[in-house]
Design an enzyme around this catalytic site. Structure first.
Site, PDB file in Angstrom:
ATOM      1  CE1 TYR A  80      -3.949   1.827  -0.253  1.00 57.03           C
ATOM      2  CE2 TYR A  80      -3.426   2.760   1.899  1.00 57.03           C
ATOM      3  CZ  TYR A  80      -4.193   2.750   0.759  1.00 57.03           C
ATOM      4  OH  TYR A  80      -5.212   3.643   0.613  1.00 57.03           O
ATOM      5  CE  LYS A 109     -21.164 -20.035 -15.176  1.00 55.66           C
ATOM      6  NZ  LYS A 109     -22.148 -19.296 -15.958  1.00 55.66           N
TER       7      LYS A 109
END
Length: 758
Positions: A43, A98
Site C-alpha cells: 500500500y 458460478k
C-alpha cells in the site's frame, strides 16, 4: 408436490450455505504481508509506483494487478435458474456458485456483482462503468430478449471478453455433442433437418452456432410455446423473426415427423414416444430442459434403440453441462488478453470438445463412471466434467483461435510452456475427492457406522446416504440417536442397532457363535464371545465378517489401538500379511501424497517395510493414481546407519521381487519430492523424471509426525487412516474426526469393498 427428499435437500442446502464462513468464495492475499516493509510495498507509499506505470500504459494493469485473472459474474436476477425473476439479491447464491466453478475448474478469480437494474440501457452503462476492474465479464441469468441487446452492446463497446453463458455455454457444448452424434449416425450437418423446441436465449444461440457449423437454415424449424414459428405467426419479437419458415406445419408433433435432430430447451415431457417414433432413422435427441428433460432418457432409448440421446442431467450418459465450456473459454481468453470472445473462439471450443471425446479416456476418469470402458460412441459423445484434460485442450484451442482471429494482445510463444502453466493451475485435491465420491456412487455398499450417537458420525452417515455413496447401518443407543436426529433436524431413515439392547440379543448370539468358532482354540469361550459382541467394535466387525455388511467404520471416540484390537481378533489380516499398516492421504497443491505407515508399526523390519510399500502401492492404484514410491531415510543412497541400511535392504527386496514397481531409496524427502533435484543428482534412480507421490517412512514416529507437520503448515485436507492388510474392509477414524473426514473415509471404505469384490 414436494417430497421428503425435496425437504431434506432444502434443509441441507440452507445449512450448507449458512455454515462456517459465509458465502462460497473469498479473497485471499497473493503477496507477502508479514512485515512493515511488505505493507509499505503493498500500500502506501510503494503502491504509487505501479499506479504511475499503469497511468502511462494502461496495459500494465495486466502486469501489476489481478485484472488478467479476474472475471465479473454479473446478473440482475431476472431469469435465475428455473426460479424466474427473483431479483438481484436473491440471485447472489447462484452467482457465487458460478464463481466457485470458475475457480475450481480453471483457477479464475471472480467477483460476483448483482445489479438492481432492469432497464437494459442503465444496466449496460453500469457494467461499462465498472469494467476497468476486470479481465472478462460473464453475464448470467438475464431474461430474454433484453439479454441479447445487453450482450451485443457490451461486446461492441468494451475491450475485454464478454459472454452470456446462458446463451453460448449450452450452444458450444451441445454443438460439440452434435458433431459427434452426426458422425456416429452417418449423417452430414448440411443435410439433416432440425427441430428446435424453445425460442429463448439458449435456443437461439444454439441454432446460430449450428448454422455456423454448416447446418442449412432452411432445414431448421423452431417452435415456441405457441407452436412452429411459421409465416402465419404475427406475434413474434425481433429475435424470433430470423427463424420464420414458409411452412404449414403448426405443432411440435407436426414438426418432428421425418426430422433428424431434436433440440429441446423448453420444458419436461413435451415429447411423446409417438413423436420420437416419427423421426428418421438414428434420430439425435438432445432433451436439455432442466431439471427434467422433454423426454426421459430411459423412455427414449426404450422407444427408439437407435436414438443418440443427450440431456442436461448427470445421472445419464451425454450430459450437456456448461462447466465443460465457460471456465476454459475464459481461461484461454484471459491468458492471451483477448479483447473479446468471438465466433472463432467459440467454434474452436466446439471442435476441441468434440475431438477430446474421441481420444482414449484416462484411467482415472474411467474409474469415476460405471459405464464400463468409456470410449467414443453413442453413450459417450462429449467429455466428462471430471476430465482433467479439458483445461489444456479447450483453453489452448480458444487461445489459438483468439490469436489467429486478431483479438489477442498477448500471444502465446511457447505452447509447451503454456500447457504446463495450465496444468499447474489445477488443484487436483478436490477434483480427486469428487472423483472418488462419484466412483463410490456407481456401486454403493453397506457401511456400518459405529458411535452413531455422535453428531459428526450421524451427520456424515446422512451425507453418505443422501449422496448415494453408501448404505449406512448405525450402531448406538437408539434413543440417543433419535434425540440427536431431532435436535439437529437430521432426516435419516436407516437401520439402528444397539448391541446392548434386548432386541439385539438374538443377533448378538448368532454373531457370538461365529466369533467363538474362530477363536475357541485361542482361549475364547462362548460366554466371552457373547460379552465381546455387546461392544460395538466387535459387533460391527463381525457383521462384516458374517457378510451382513460390506464395510465397517469406527474409532471416532476411542484410541486407534483400542479400536484395532477387535478388528484383528474378528476379521484378522489378509492372507500373507503378517502386520497390518495405516496409510494417510494428504491433499497438497501439487496433488495427493500418501504417507505410510502412520498408525501401527513402531519400528518395522526391512521385510515389513517392503510389505508396507506393496500394500500401499495396491491401495494407491485402486484409488486411480500411478504410485511412485520413495523409501525414506535421512541419507541418500549411502546406508551408513542402521535405519538407512534397513531401508536400503527393503528397496533391494522390492527391486528383486517386483522389478516393474517404481520404487527407490533410501532417499531424503526433499529429493524425492523434487523431480529436478533427483534427476540432476541421482539420474540412476527409478524415481528419475517425476516426483514421488508415495512416501514410506522407516518408523512410526517419523511417518506420523511428518504428515501432521505438513497438514499443520498447509492446512491440507487428509483422508485416512486407510487401514491396509485387513482381510475385509474396515477403517478406523482418528479421534474427533470432522464430518468431512468421516465422509471421505467412508468413501474409501466403499471403494475398498468394490475393489475386493472385483
Amino acid at each position: 408436490m414436494k417430497t421428503e427428499k425435496d425437504d431434506k435437500l432444502r434443509i441441507d442446502a440452507l445449512k450448507y450455505h449458512e455454515s462456517g464462513r459465509k458465502g462460497k468464495i473469498e479473497v485471499i492475499p497473493t503477496k507477502s504481508h508479514d512485515t512493515q516493509r511488505d505493507l509499505a510495498l503493498a500500500y502506501s507509499p510503494g503502491v504509487a509506483e505501479p499506479c504511475l506505470e499503469i497511468e502511462k500504459n494502461p496495459n500494465d494493469a495486466y502486469r501489476y494487478t489481478a485484472k488478467g485473472n479476474l472475471v465479473a459474474v454479473i446478473s440482475n436476477g431476472t431469469a435465475v435458474l428455473g426460479l424466474g425473476d427473483i431479483g438481484p439479491l436473491a440471485s447472489k447464491p447462484v452467482m457465487e456458485g458460478k464463481g466457485l466453478l470458475f475457480k475450481i475448474f480453471a483457477d479464475i478469480d471472480v467477483f460476483d456483482i448483482e445489479i438492481d437494474e432492469k432497464d437494459p440501457e442503465k444496466f449496460i452503462q453500469t457494467v461499462k462503468a465498472i469494467s476497468p476492474t476486470f479481465g472478462g465479464i460473464n453475464l448470467e441469468d438475464i431474461k430474454a430478449p433484453e439479454a441479447f441487446e445487453i450482450e451485443r452492446r457490451l461486446k461492441e463497446e468494451l475491450d475485454i471478453p464478454v459472454m452470456h453463458d446462458d446463451q453460448h455455454g449450452t450452444a458450444i457444448i451441445s454443438a460439440a455433442a452434435l458433431l459427434n452424434a452426426l458422425e456416429l449416425a452417418g449423417k452430414k450437418i448440411e443435410d439433416v433437418s432440425f427441430v428446435v423446441n424453445g425460442a429463448g436465449a439458449a435456443a437461439i444461440a444454439c441454432t446460430k452456432i449450428y448454422v455456423a457449423l454448416g447446418a442449412n437454415p432452411d432445414k431448421i424449424l423452431m417452435c415456441d410455446s405457441k407452436g412452429v414459428i411459421n409465416h402465419h405467426r404475427i406475434d413474434l419479437n425481433d429475435e424470433k423473426l430470423p427463424f420464420v419458415r414458409q411452412t404449414e406445419l403448426k405443432t411440435l408433433e407436426d414438426a418432428m415427423k421425418n426430422s433428424d435432430v431434436f433440440i429441446g430447451l423448453s420444458k419436461a415431457d413435451v415429447v411423446s414416444p409417438e413423436m420420437l417414433l416419427s423421426m428418421n432413422e438414428n434420430p439425435i435427441v438432445f432433451a436439455m430442459a432442466n431439471p427434467n428433460p422433454e423426454i426421459t432418457y430411459d423412455l427414449a432409448v426404450q422407444t427408439r434403440p437407435d436414438v443418440i440421446m443427450a440431456t442436461g442431467r448427470s445421472d445419464y450418459p451425454n450430459q450437456v453441462n456448461n462447466v465443460l465450456g465457460f471456465p476454459f473459454i475464459f481461461r484461454g481468453a484471459l491468458d492471451v488478453q483477448a479483447s473479446k470472445i468471438n465466433e472463432a473462439m467459440k467454434i474452436a471450443a466446439v471442435h476441441a470438445l468434440a475431438e477430446l471425446a474421441k481420444e482414449p479416456v484416462p484411467e482415472i476418469v474411467q474409474m469415476a463412471y460405471k459405464i464400463g470402458n468409456l470410449s467414443f460412441g453413442r453413450e459417450y459423445i462429449i467429455p466428462k466434467p471430471f476430465d482433467g484434460r479439458l483445461i489444456t485442450k479447450v483453453s489452448m484451442a480458444v487461445a489459438k483461435a483468439a490469436m489467429e482471429s486478431g483479438v489477442a494482445r498477448k500471444p502465446v510463444h511457447n505452447w509447451s510452456v503454456y500447457e504446463e502453466e495450465l496444468l499447474n493451475r489445477m488443484s487436483s485435491d478436490q477434483k480427486l475427492i469428487r472423483m472418488l465420491h462419484n466412483r463410490a456412487k456407481q456401486d454403493p455398499k453397506t457401511i456400518v457406522f459405529s458411535n452413531a450417537a455422535e453428531y459428526n458420525v450421524l451427520k456424515a452417515a446422512q451425507i453418505v446416504h443422501d449422496e448415494g455413496i453408501g448404505k449406512p447401518i448405525l450402531l448406538g443407543n437408539k434413543e440417543k440417536v433419535e434425540e440427536i436426529k431431532r435436535e439437529f433436524d437430521i432426516h435419516l431413515d436407516v437401520p439402528i442397532i444397539d448391541p446392548k439392547s434386548k432386541e439385539s440379543e438374538e443377533h448378538v448370539a448368532r454373531l457370538a457363535e461365529l466369533l467363538w468358532a474362530k477363536r475357541q482354540r485361542k482361549g475364547m469361550t462362548l460366554y466371552n464371545a457373547k460379552r465381546f459382541l455387546t461392544n460395538r467394535d466387535y459387533f460391527g466387525s463381525m457383521m462384516v465378517e458374517a457378510g451382513e455388511a460390506d464395510a465397517f467404520l469406527t474409532g471416532s471416540t476411542r484410541s486407534y489401538a483400542s479400536s484395532l484390537k477387535p478388528v484383528l481378533e474378528t476379521i484378522g489380516s489378509a492372507p500373507g500379511v503378517s502386520k497390518v499398516a495405516g496409510l494417510m492421504m494428504v491433499m497438497t497443491k501439487k496433488g495427493p501424497l500418501f504417507f505410510a505407515d502412520t498408525t501401527i508399526n513402531d519400528n518395522p523390519t526391512a521385510k515389513e517395510l517392503a510389505k508396507i510399500a506393496r500394500m500401499t502401492e495396491y491401495v494407491v492404484r485402486g484409488i486411480g493414481i500411478r504410485p511412485r514410491v520413495a523409501m525414506l531415510s535421512f541419507e541418500n543412497f549411502a546406508a551408513r546407519t542402521e535405519t538407512s541400511k534397513k531401508v536400503s535392504e527393503a528397496v533391494a527386496l522390492l527391486h528383486r521381487s517386483h522389478p516393474n514397481m517404481i520404487v527407490d531409496g533410501e532417499i531424503q524427502p526433499d529429493f524425492a519430492l523434487n523431480e529436478e533435484l533427483i534427476t540432476k543428482t541421482f539420474p540412476f534412480s527409478k524415481l528419475n523424471g517425476k516426483r514421488a507421490n508415495v512416501l514410506i517412512f522407516p518408523n512410526l514416529a517419523s511417518g506420523n509426525l511428518s504428515y501432521k507437520i505438513l497438514r499443520g503448515i498447509e492446512n491440507s485436507q487428509v483422508i485416512g487412516p486407510i487401514l491396509m492388510g485387513v482381510n475385509k474392509p474396515v477403517h478406523i477414524l482418528q479421534m474427533r474426526s470432522t464430518i468431512e473426514e468421516i465422509v471421505n473415509l467412508a468413501t474409501i471404505a466403499v471403494l475398498d469393498a468394490q475393489q475386493r469384490q472385483k
